[in-house]
Design an enzyme around this catalytic site. Structure first.
Site, PDB file in Angstrom:
ATOM      1  N   GLY A  10      16.311 -27.202  15.250  1.00 48.79           N
ATOM      2  CA  GLY A  10      16.005 -27.202  13.827  1.00 48.79           C
ATOM      3  C   GLY A  10      14.584 -27.652  13.554  1.00 48.79           C
ATOM      4  O   GLY A  10      14.088 -28.582  14.193  1.00 48.79           O
ATOM      5  N   ARG A  78      17.106 -21.457  18.715  1.00 47.55           N
ATOM      6  CA  ARG A  78      18.022 -21.968  19.730  1.00 47.55           C
ATOM      7  C   ARG A  78      18.326 -20.825  20.687  1.00 47.55           C
ATOM      8  O   ARG A  78      18.464 -19.690  20.262  1.00 47.55           O
ATOM      9  CB  ARG A  78      19.306 -22.513  19.088  1.00 47.55           C
ATOM     10  CG  ARG A  78      19.067 -23.758  18.243  1.00 47.55           C
ATOM     11  CD  ARG A  78      20.358 -24.270  17.608  1.00 47.55           C
ATOM     12  NE  ARG A  78      20.174 -25.562  16.985  1.00 47.55           N
ATOM     13  CZ  ARG A  78      19.758 -25.745  15.735  1.00 47.55           C
ATOM     14  NH1 ARG A  78      19.494 -24.695  14.982  1.00 47.55           N
ATOM     15  NH2 ARG A  78      19.608 -26.964  15.241  1.00 47.55           N
ATOM     16  N   ASP A 109      17.985 -33.556  20.210  1.00 44.76           N
ATOM     17  CA  ASP A 109      18.788 -33.796  21.408  1.00 44.76           C
ATOM     18  C   ASP A 109      19.023 -32.534  22.228  1.00 44.76           C
ATOM     19  O   ASP A 109      18.961 -32.559  23.460  1.00 44.76           O
ATOM     20  CB  ASP A 109      20.115 -34.466  21.047  1.00 44.76           C
ATOM     21  CG  ASP A 109      20.960 -33.647  20.080  1.00 44.76           C
ATOM     22  OD1 ASP A 109      20.451 -32.668  19.500  1.00 44.76           O
ATOM     23  OD2 ASP A 109      22.136 -34.000  19.890  1.00 44.76           O
ATOM     24  N   THR A 132      12.963 -34.137  14.708  1.00 45.55           N
ATOM     25  CA  THR A 132      14.264 -33.868  14.082  1.00 45.55           C
ATOM     26  C   THR A 132      14.412 -34.758  12.860  1.00 45.55           C
ATOM     27  O   THR A 132      14.065 -35.941  12.903  1.00 45.55           O
ATOM     28  CB  THR A 132      15.430 -34.128  15.051  1.00 45.55           C
ATOM     29  OG1 THR A 132      16.673 -34.085  14.329  1.00 45.55           O
ATOM     30  CG2 THR A 132      15.314 -35.478  15.738  1.00 45.55           C
ATOM     31  N   ASP A 134      17.110 -35.876  11.644  1.00 53.05           N
ATOM     32  CA  ASP A 134      18.322 -36.698  11.698  1.00 53.05           C
ATOM     33  C   ASP A 134      18.082 -38.138  12.128  1.00 53.05           C
ATOM     34  O   ASP A 134      18.945 -38.998  11.918  1.00 53.05           O
ATOM     35  CB  ASP A 134      19.346 -36.068  12.638  1.00 53.05           C
ATOM     36  CG  ASP A 134      19.958 -34.800  12.065  1.00 53.05           C
ATOM     37  OD1 ASP A 134      20.011 -34.695  10.823  1.00 53.05           O
ATOM     38  OD2 ASP A 134      20.377 -33.931  12.846  1.00 53.05           O
ATOM     39  N   ASP A 136      18.326 -39.416  15.026  1.00 50.55           N
ATOM     40  CA  ASP A 136      19.495 -39.761  15.824  1.00 50.55           C
ATOM     41  C   ASP A 136      19.203 -39.941  17.313  1.00 50.55           C
ATOM     42  O   ASP A 136      20.124 -40.019  18.122  1.00 50.55           O
ATOM     43  CB  ASP A 136      20.582 -38.691  15.655  1.00 50.55           C
ATOM     44  CG  ASP A 136      20.108 -37.291  16.056  1.00 50.55           C
ATOM     45  OD1 ASP A 136      18.886 -37.104  16.247  1.00 50.55           O
ATOM     46  OD2 ASP A 136      20.955 -36.394  16.166  1.00 50.55           O
ATOM     47  N   ARG A 178      24.867 -34.138  10.749  1.00 54.63           N
ATOM     48  CA  ARG A 178      26.178 -33.765  11.296  1.00 54.63           C
ATOM     49  C   ARG A 178      26.833 -34.899  12.061  1.00 54.63           C
ATOM     50  O   ARG A 178      28.051 -35.058  12.033  1.00 54.63           O
ATOM     51  CB  ARG A 178      26.034 -32.544  12.213  1.00 54.63           C
ATOM     52  CG  ARG A 178      25.831 -31.228  11.498  1.00 54.63           C
ATOM     53  CD  ARG A 178      25.703 -30.096  12.485  1.00 54.63           C
ATOM     54  NE  ARG A 178      24.533 -30.265  13.347  1.00 54.63           N
ATOM     55  CZ  ARG A 178      24.300 -29.570  14.448  1.00 54.63           C
ATOM     56  NH1 ARG A 178      25.175 -28.662  14.856  1.00 54.63           N
ATOM     57  NH2 ARG A 178      23.201 -29.765  15.158  1.00 54.63           N
TER      58      ARG A 178
END
Length: 329
Positions: A10, A78, A109, A132, A134, A136, A178
């Protein structure tokens, strides 16, 4: 040395700023940069950046005035083909064919899982940059794009609060995330929301209903609930249904921000982080480091093995969860 650079997964605001830093840092030390379009799939397709003067390498003008632009000029994707060992082996062969000595993948990731697999087939050096929204990834306090995603979320909350106040209404605002509640938590705190629903914490409809009744009894006229898309209860639409069934004292509307949070000009914090980590990644490669992600923890630049960045969940700060609850009481 020829250093390849790509963006994968992303897109995130600040990827272009990171790309600019990689190119200018490498050029300043006498090395070449090969831009690879569309991530690992572009590598498999041998889809490389060609400069305005027809050269297969990036120059300073290739990344001029790039920091302010969202998205990525190298584009991203991707790749299912790259997930298979034969795809990774083919990518390694292509890197050797084009005499690429090192690779800097910018992504999350999935990008670093791919990089860890590529190392098994290729002797070149790989240092990643965390791009990213996120936030994360273990190994850095913040990822490139997170600050801008939160800023976008907060701006949305500020606008929605005007309508919520005017109509004495509750808004359920679903943000991206997510598997991680970082965007939801930080957006809720900065935007003055009353409740945040995160993948890391249980969402109890009965408890929320009790909190809503208490807020209404205290004269509250508008409510903002921020929900991470990966909340275990099922997202904003499911929560709306269950709150209505449980007797919510407020009428409500659902707003899903979705991919809106990935776009836009990156915030200054993301531009600075992206520039810092892009330069650090190049310097790390020149020192012979490989199989690691460039990050920043407590103001210090650090390198973390790829397997550690995605090997365990990065928890949201418990203190901030408690702070949100305190602010809404």
């Amino acid at each position: 040395m020829r250093i390849g650079v790509l963006c994968s997964g992303g897109d995130a605001p600040g990827m272009n700023a990171c790309l600019r830093a990689v190119v200018r840092s490498a050029l300043s030390t006498g090395h070449q940069v090969v831009g690879i379009y569309r991530g690992y799939q572009g590598l498999l397709d041998e889809d490389f950046f060609i400069s305005a003067d027809g050269q297969p390498t990036m120059n300073a003008r290739s990344v001029s005035d790039l920091s302010k632009l969202g998205g990525t000029i190298l584009r991203s994707s991707r790749s299912e083909a790259f997930r298979a060992p034969h795809g990774q082996a083919r990518a390694a062969a292509i890197l050797r064919k084009h005499a690429i000595d090192a690779l800097i993948p910018i992504g999350g990731d999935g990008t670093f899982r791919g990089a860890a697999d590529l190392i098994k087939h290729w002797s070149g050096l790989i240092v990643g940059c965390p791009g990213t929204i996120d936030n994360d990834l273990v190994g850095t306090d913040y990822t490139i794009g997170f600050a801008t995603a939160v800023q976008t979320g907060v701006e949305a909350l500020d606008k929605l609060r005007d309508t919520a106040e005017s109509h004495e209404r509750m808004f359920l605002v679903e943000v991206m995330g997510r598997h991680s509640g970082y965007i939801a938590l930080y957006t809720a705190l900065a935007g003055g929301a009353e409740i945040a629903c995160l993948p890391e914490t249980p969402t109890d409809v009965a408890q929320i209903i009790g909190q809503l009744h208490a807020l209404k009894e205290h004269g509250k006229k508008s409510i903002m609930i921020v929900i991470a898309e990966g909340d275990e209860h099922g997202g904003a639409a499911v929560l709306e249904r269950d709150l209505v069934a449980a007797g919510s004292p407020f009428s409500m509307r659902v707003v899903t921000l979705g991919h809106l949070q990935r776009g836009g000009s990156p915030a200054p914090a993301d531009r600075i982080l992206a520039t810092t980590l892009g330069d650090f990644a190049v310097r790390s490669i020149l020192q012979g480091r490989t199989g690691v992600m460039a990050g920043q923890i407590g103001g210090q630049l650090v390198l973390t093995p790829f397997e550690e960045t995605f090997g365990k969940h990065k928890p949201v700060p418990a203190g901030l969860v408690a702070l949100l609850e305190s602010m809404a009481t």
